[in-house]
Write a protein that holds these residues in place. Structure first.
Motif, mmCIF file in Angstrom:
data_model
loop_
_atom_site.group_PDB
_atom_site.id
_atom_site.type_symbol
_atom_site.label_atom_id
_atom_site.label_comp_id
_atom_site.label_asym_id
_atom_site.label_seq_id
_atom_site.Cartn_x
_atom_site.Cartn_y
_atom_site.Cartn_z
ATOM 1 N N ALA A 120 26.736 3.610 -38.081
ATOM 2 C CA ALA A 120 25.345 3.123 -37.562
ATOM 3 C C ALA A 120 25.243 3.929 -36.171
ATOM 4 O O ALA A 120 24.230 4.247 -35.996
ATOM 5 N N GLN A 121 26.273 4.258 -35.517
ATOM 6 C CA GLN A 121 26.165 4.638 -34.326
ATOM 7 C C GLN A 121 25.809 6.183 -34.438
ATOM 8 O O GLN A 121 24.707 6.603 -33.752
ATOM 9 N N LEU A 122 26.174 6.879 -35.478
ATOM 10 C CA LEU A 122 26.041 8.283 -35.740
ATOM 11 C C LEU A 122 24.365 8.067 -36.397
ATOM 12 O O LEU A 122 23.880 9.023 -35.887
ATOM 13 N N TYR A 123 24.165 7.377 -37.027
ATOM 14 C CA TYR A 123 22.715 7.329 -37.487
ATOM 15 C C TYR A 123 21.740 7.248 -36.346
ATOM 16 O O TYR A 123 20.591 7.935 -36.514
ATOM 17 N N GLU A 124 21.960 6.181 -35.587
ATOM 18 C CA GLU A 124 20.815 6.275 -34.275
ATOM 19 C C GLU A 124 20.767 7.276 -33.784
ATOM 20 O O GLU A 124 19.626 7.687 -33.301
ATOM 21 N N LYS A 125 21.689 8.064 -33.433
ATOM 22 C CA LYS A 125 21.899 9.327 -32.889
ATOM 23 C C LYS A 125 21.039 10.454 -33.607
ATOM 24 O O LYS A 125 20.224 10.984 -33.209
ATOM 25 N N LEU A 126 21.147 10.433 -34.731
ATOM 26 C CA LEU A 126 20.438 11.562 -35.677
ATOM 27 C C LEU A 126 19.002 11.003 -35.617
ATOM 28 O O LEU A 126 18.045 11.859 -35.439
ATOM 29 N N GLN B 223 17.157 10.176 -33.369
ATOM 30 C CA GLN B 223 16.481 10.677 -32.267
ATOM 31 C C GLN B 223 16.023 12.281 -32.211
ATOM 32 O O GLN B 223 15.218 12.484 -31.579
ATOM 33 N N ARG B 224 16.725 12.833 -33.304
ATOM 34 C CA ARG B 224 16.257 14.153 -33.396
ATOM 35 C C ARG B 224 14.719 14.294 -34.076
ATOM 36 O O ARG B 224 14.584 13.593 -35.363
ATOM 37 N N ALA C 141 13.138 12.275 -37.218
ATOM 38 C CA ALA C 141 11.891 11.390 -37.049
ATOM 39 C C ALA C 141 10.773 11.678 -37.672
ATOM 40 O O ALA C 141 10.099 10.776 -38.278
ATOM 41 N N GLU C 142 10.570 13.096 -38.013
ATOM 42 C CA GLU C 142 9.460 13.545 -38.654
ATOM 43 C C GLU C 142 9.365 13.526 -40.151
ATOM 44 O O GLU C 142 8.601 14.015 -41.134
ATOM 45 N N THR C 143 10.589 13.279 -40.846
ATOM 46 C CA THR C 143 10.650 13.146 -42.198
ATOM 47 C C THR C 143 11.263 11.573 -42.474
ATOM 48 O O THR C 143 12.076 11.963 -43.784
#
Ligand code: GSF
Length: 205
Positions: free
Chosen positions: A187-193, A195-196, A200-202
């Motif tokens: 979950a922590q990794l996913y939240e960080k990703l 943000q990119r 976010a655009e896909t």
């Protein structure tokens, strides 16, 4: 370059995230692979997306693993796949695992909902078998990630792209699978990703 794909396919998303991270120009042709347009079949006899069409030399690339491997060679910006050795192997193992989770999830979903199959032809035992693989795969992702900032260590790589696209697709198609509670490190990794901009655009949909 032209990418043929759909906005729901996690494999297409993997390619689109890589294109964005590497800041490569391309056009995106949307298609429904379940009712494939002649153009897709002409470029990929398997009728699957993603399919990348190159102009010079004229060539069609599939599947997503071949495409992202090629894209990573096109620009030194944001190298995503290490060239050799154990680091390369680690990225490839993550990609095989996360693609495998998707494959099982897609097989389960098709068994439940593909309109070429009548209700009596659907097998719950097959769905359960595939969903067990999804759960086992998630547990392995969590074990491999440990408490590292990114999948293979301190650097963002294709492993993170593949992991993020898999987790995002599970949210999209199997929202009842609560992988966040079972695996807080994922979950922590996913939240960080998320943000990119590339993620976010896909968003799938
Ligand atoms: C999987 C592509 C795939 O299953 C890859 O590119 O990595 N190993 C390949 N694509 C699906 C869409 S999706 O569920 O992502 C597809 O195009 N299916 C159409 C069909 O006829 O199977």
């Amino acid at each position: 370059m032209k990418l043929i794909g759909s906005t729901t396919s996690p494999y297409v998303r993997k390619v689109r995230v890589v294109l964005a991270e590497k800041k490569l120009e391309y056009s995106f042709e949307q298609t429904n692979p379940w009712a494939p347009a002649p153009e897709l079949l002409q470029h990929n006899p398997l009728g699957k997306v993603p399919c990348l069409i190159l102009a010079k030399p004229a060539m069609s690339l599939y599947d997503s693993r071949v495409i992202v491997e090629y894209l990573d060679t096109l620009s030194p910006v944001c190298r995503l796949i290490p060239a050799t050795g154990r680091d390369r192997l680690a990225v490839k193992i993550w990609e095989a695992l996360t693609d495998g989770i998707l494959e099982a999830g897609i097989l389960a979903r098709l068994e439940q909902s593909w309109d070429g199959r009548e209700p009596p032809q659907r097998s719950q035992a097959w769905v359960d078998r595939q969903l067990d693989k999804v759960q086992a795969g998630l547990a392995e992702m969590s074990r491999m990630l440990e408490d590292k900032p990114f999948c293979t260590g301190i650097y963002f790589s294709l492993a993170d792209v593949a992991a993020g696209c898999t987790l995002g697709w599970l949210d999209f198609r199997f929202p009842h699978i609560d992988w966040r509670s079972a695996h807080p490190n994922l979950a922590q990794l996913y939240e960080k990703l998320q943000q990119r901009p590339s993620f976010a655009e896909t968003q799938p949909g």
